[in-house]
Motif scaffolding. Structure first.
Motif, PDB file in Angstrom:
ATOM      1  N   LEU A  54      52.892  59.341  49.534  1.00  0.00           N
ATOM      2  CA  LEU A  54      53.003  57.947  49.968  1.00  0.00           C
ATOM      3  C   LEU A  54      51.652  57.252  49.841  1.00  0.00           C
ATOM      4  O   LEU A  54      50.673  57.658  50.457  1.00  0.00           O
ATOM      5  N   PHE A  55      51.626  56.210  49.037  1.00  0.00           N
ATOM      6  CA  PHE A  55      50.404  55.432  48.832  1.00  0.00           C
ATOM      7  C   PHE A  55      50.606  53.961  49.161  1.00  0.00           C
ATOM      8  O   PHE A  55      49.699  53.160  49.015  1.00  0.00           O
ATOM      9  N   TRP A  56      51.797  53.607  49.606  1.00  0.00           N
ATOM     10  CA  TRP A  56      52.126  52.205  49.833  1.00  0.00           C
ATOM     11  C   TRP A  56      51.211  51.560  50.864  1.00  0.00           C
ATOM     12  O   TRP A  56      50.880  50.386  50.734  1.00  0.00           O
ATOM     13  N   THR A  57      50.782  52.306  51.864  1.00  0.00           N
ATOM     14  CA  THR A  57      49.917  51.706  52.881  1.00  0.00           C
ATOM     15  C   THR A  57      48.591  51.263  52.268  1.00  0.00           C
ATOM     16  O   THR A  57      48.114  50.158  52.543  1.00  0.00           O
ATOM     17  N   ASP A  58      48.017  52.106  51.428  1.00  0.00           N
ATOM     18  CA  ASP A  58      46.754  51.751  50.771  1.00  0.00           C
ATOM     19  C   ASP A  58      46.917  50.489  49.938  1.00  0.00           C
ATOM     20  O   ASP A  58      46.063  49.598  49.948  1.00  0.00           O
ATOM     21  N   TRP A  59      48.013  50.425  49.203  1.00  0.00           N
ATOM     22  CA  TRP A  59      48.212  49.316  48.279  1.00  0.00           C
ATOM     23  C   TRP A  59      48.520  48.009  49.001  1.00  0.00           C
ATOM     24  O   TRP A  59      48.058  46.943  48.589  1.00  0.00           O
ATOM     25  N   ILE A  60      49.282  48.063  50.086  1.00  0.00           N
ATOM     26  CA  ILE A  60      49.585  46.832  50.825  1.00  0.00           C
ATOM     27  C   ILE A  60      48.341  46.309  51.536  1.00  0.00           C
ATOM     28  O   ILE A  60      48.075  45.104  51.538  1.00  0.00           O
TER      29      ILE A  60
ATOM     30  N   LEU B 287      47.877  30.666  50.460  1.00  0.00           N
ATOM     31  CA  LEU B 287      47.934  30.771  51.918  1.00  0.00           C
ATOM     32  C   LEU B 287      49.260  31.365  52.372  1.00  0.00           C
ATOM     33  O   LEU B 287      49.302  32.257  53.224  1.00  0.00           O
ATOM     34  N   VAL B 288      50.344  30.886  51.787  1.00  0.00           N
ATOM     35  CA  VAL B 288      51.669  31.400  52.147  1.00  0.00           C
ATOM     36  C   VAL B 288      51.789  32.868  51.750  1.00  0.00           C
ATOM     37  O   VAL B 288      52.274  33.695  52.525  1.00  0.00           O
ATOM     38  N   ALA B 289      51.336  33.210  50.541  1.00  0.00           N
ATOM     39  CA  ALA B 289      51.419  34.598  50.080  1.00  0.00           C
ATOM     40  C   ALA B 289      50.581  35.519  50.955  1.00  0.00           C
ATOM     41  O   ALA B 289      51.000  36.635  51.279  1.00  0.00           O
ATOM     42  N   SER B 290      49.408  35.070  51.365  1.00  0.00           N
ATOM     43  CA  SER B 290      48.553  35.882  52.235  1.00  0.00           C
ATOM     44  C   SER B 290      49.237  36.144  53.567  1.00  0.00           C
ATOM     45  O   SER B 290      49.255  37.272  54.070  1.00  0.00           O
ATOM     46  N   PHE B 291      49.799  35.099  54.136  1.00  0.00           N
ATOM     47  CA  PHE B 291      50.480  35.242  55.419  1.00  0.00           C
ATOM     48  C   PHE B 291      51.691  36.162  55.296  1.00  0.00           C
ATOM     49  O   PHE B 291      51.898  37.055  56.118  1.00  0.00           O
ATOM     50  N   LEU B 292      52.487  35.966  54.237  1.00  0.00           N
ATOM     51  CA  LEU B 292      53.671  36.808  54.047  1.00  0.00           C
ATOM     52  C   LEU B 292      53.301  38.267  53.776  1.00  0.00           C
ATOM     53  O   LEU B 292      53.972  39.182  54.253  1.00  0.00           O
TER      54      LEU B 292
ATOM     55  N   LEU C 102      52.390  39.646  57.134  1.00  0.00           N
ATOM     56  CA  LEU C 102      53.552  39.719  58.017  1.00  0.00           C
ATOM     57  C   LEU C 102      54.541  40.790  57.569  1.00  0.00           C
ATOM     58  O   LEU C 102      54.938  41.653  58.357  1.00  0.00           O
ATOM     59  N   LEU C 103      54.919  40.755  56.306  1.00  0.00           N
ATOM     60  CA  LEU C 103      55.922  41.700  55.815  1.00  0.00           C
ATOM     61  C   LEU C 103      55.351  43.092  55.575  1.00  0.00           C
ATOM     62  O   LEU C 103      55.949  44.093  55.962  1.00  0.00           O
ATOM     63  N   GLY C 104      54.209  43.140  54.931  1.00  0.00           N
ATOM     64  CA  GLY C 104      53.652  44.434  54.550  1.00  0.00           C
ATOM     65  C   GLY C 104      53.079  45.241  55.686  1.00  0.00           C
ATOM     66  O   GLY C 104      53.138  46.466  55.676  1.00  0.00           O
ATOM     67  N   VAL C 105      52.535  44.573  56.673  1.00  0.00           N
ATOM     68  CA  VAL C 105      51.855  45.285  57.745  1.00  0.00           C
ATOM     69  C   VAL C 105      52.740  45.439  58.984  1.00  0.00           C
ATOM     70  O   VAL C 105      52.517  46.330  59.792  1.00  0.00           O
ATOM     71  N   THR C 106      53.758  44.614  59.117  1.00  0.00           N
ATOM     72  CA  THR C 106      54.605  44.729  60.308  1.00  0.00           C
ATOM     73  C   THR C 106      56.056  45.063  59.963  1.00  0.00           C
ATOM     74  O   THR C 106      56.577  46.082  60.401  1.00  0.00           O
ATOM     75  N   ALA C 107      56.700  44.223  59.178  1.00  0.00           N
ATOM     76  CA  ALA C 107      58.138  44.389  58.939  1.00  0.00           C
ATOM     77  C   ALA C 107      58.463  45.627  58.100  1.00  0.00           C
ATOM     78  O   ALA C 107      59.395  46.368  58.421  1.00  0.00           O
TER      79      ALA C 107
ATOM     80  N   VAL D 296      57.346  49.179  46.507  1.00  0.00           N
ATOM     81  CA  VAL D 296      57.075  47.973  47.300  1.00  0.00           C
ATOM     82  C   VAL D 296      55.568  47.766  47.424  1.00  0.00           C
ATOM     83  O   VAL D 296      55.063  46.650  47.257  1.00  0.00           O
ATOM     84  N   GLY D 297      54.836  48.836  47.674  1.00  0.00           N
ATOM     85  CA  GLY D 297      53.380  48.730  47.785  1.00  0.00           C
ATOM     86  C   GLY D 297      52.731  48.240  46.508  1.00  0.00           C
ATOM     87  O   GLY D 297      51.851  47.374  46.534  1.00  0.00           O
ATOM     88  N   ILE D 298      53.167  48.766  45.364  1.00  0.00           N
ATOM     89  CA  ILE D 298      52.556  48.356  44.097  1.00  0.00           C
ATOM     90  C   ILE D 298      52.949  46.923  43.744  1.00  0.00           C
ATOM     91  O   ILE D 298      52.157  46.185  43.152  1.00  0.00           O
ATOM     92  N   VAL D 299      54.150  46.490  44.130  1.00  0.00           N
ATOM     93  CA  VAL D 299      54.543  45.095  43.902  1.00  0.00           C
ATOM     94  C   VAL D 299      53.649  44.160  44.715  1.00  0.00           C
ATOM     95  O   VAL D 299      53.200  43.122  44.215  1.00  0.00           O
ATOM     96  N   PHE D 300      53.367  44.519  45.963  1.00  0.00           N
ATOM     97  CA  PHE D 300      52.441  43.722  46.770  1.00  0.00           C
ATOM     98  C   PHE D 300      51.081  43.638  46.083  1.00  0.00           C
ATOM     99  O   PHE D 300      50.488  42.566  45.976  1.00  0.00           O
TER     100      PHE D 300
END
Length: 134
Positions: A42-48, A74-79, A82-87, A115-119
């Protein structure tokens, strides 16, 4: 396109280096020659986190340079935060993990990493646009 390829190469290279270091530093498990488990892939955390830091960092760099920060960034940073670190972690905990705190299936490992690499690639593409067109 070059930024995307470089990002993919760095992400894959970093993942391979992490796997080598994990395999080299752990004793074997259950008669195997290595101590790696499914969750070690699992590497998604590093990438997000890298994507979130890159988006916020480029927004701050633009702001400090006196340039306007594009609303999309700004919207992309917030999303991303929000999505990558919490949801997304809550989603994975609810659906992907078994009672032993290990991912149940290989498909979840692949999905989480995709999902991580897409982020990460989204951050690179957005960053390239910000610096090319601003």
């Amino acid at each position: 396109m070059g930024g995307v390829l470089v990002t993919l190469a760095v992400a894959v290279g970093t993942a391979c280096a992490q796997m080598f270091m994990k395999a080299a530093s752990r004793p074997g498990l259950g008669g195997r020659s290595h101590g790696l488990r499914r969750d070690d892939l699992l590497f998604w955390t590093d990438w997000i986190i890298a994507a979130s830091v890159a988006l916020i960092g480029s927004a701050l760099a633009l702001s400090f340079a006196g340039k306007p920060v594009p609303p999309l960034q700004l919207v992309a940073s917030f999303l991303a935060l929000l999505l990558g670190v919490t949801a997304f972690p809550i989603f994975l905990r609810s659906f992907a993990y078994a009672g032993r705190a290990e991912m149940e299936k290989w498909g979840w490992v692949v999905t989480a990493n995709l999902v991580g690499i897409v982020f990460l690639l989204s951050a690179v593409l957005l960053g390239v646009r910000v610096y090319e067109f601003s």
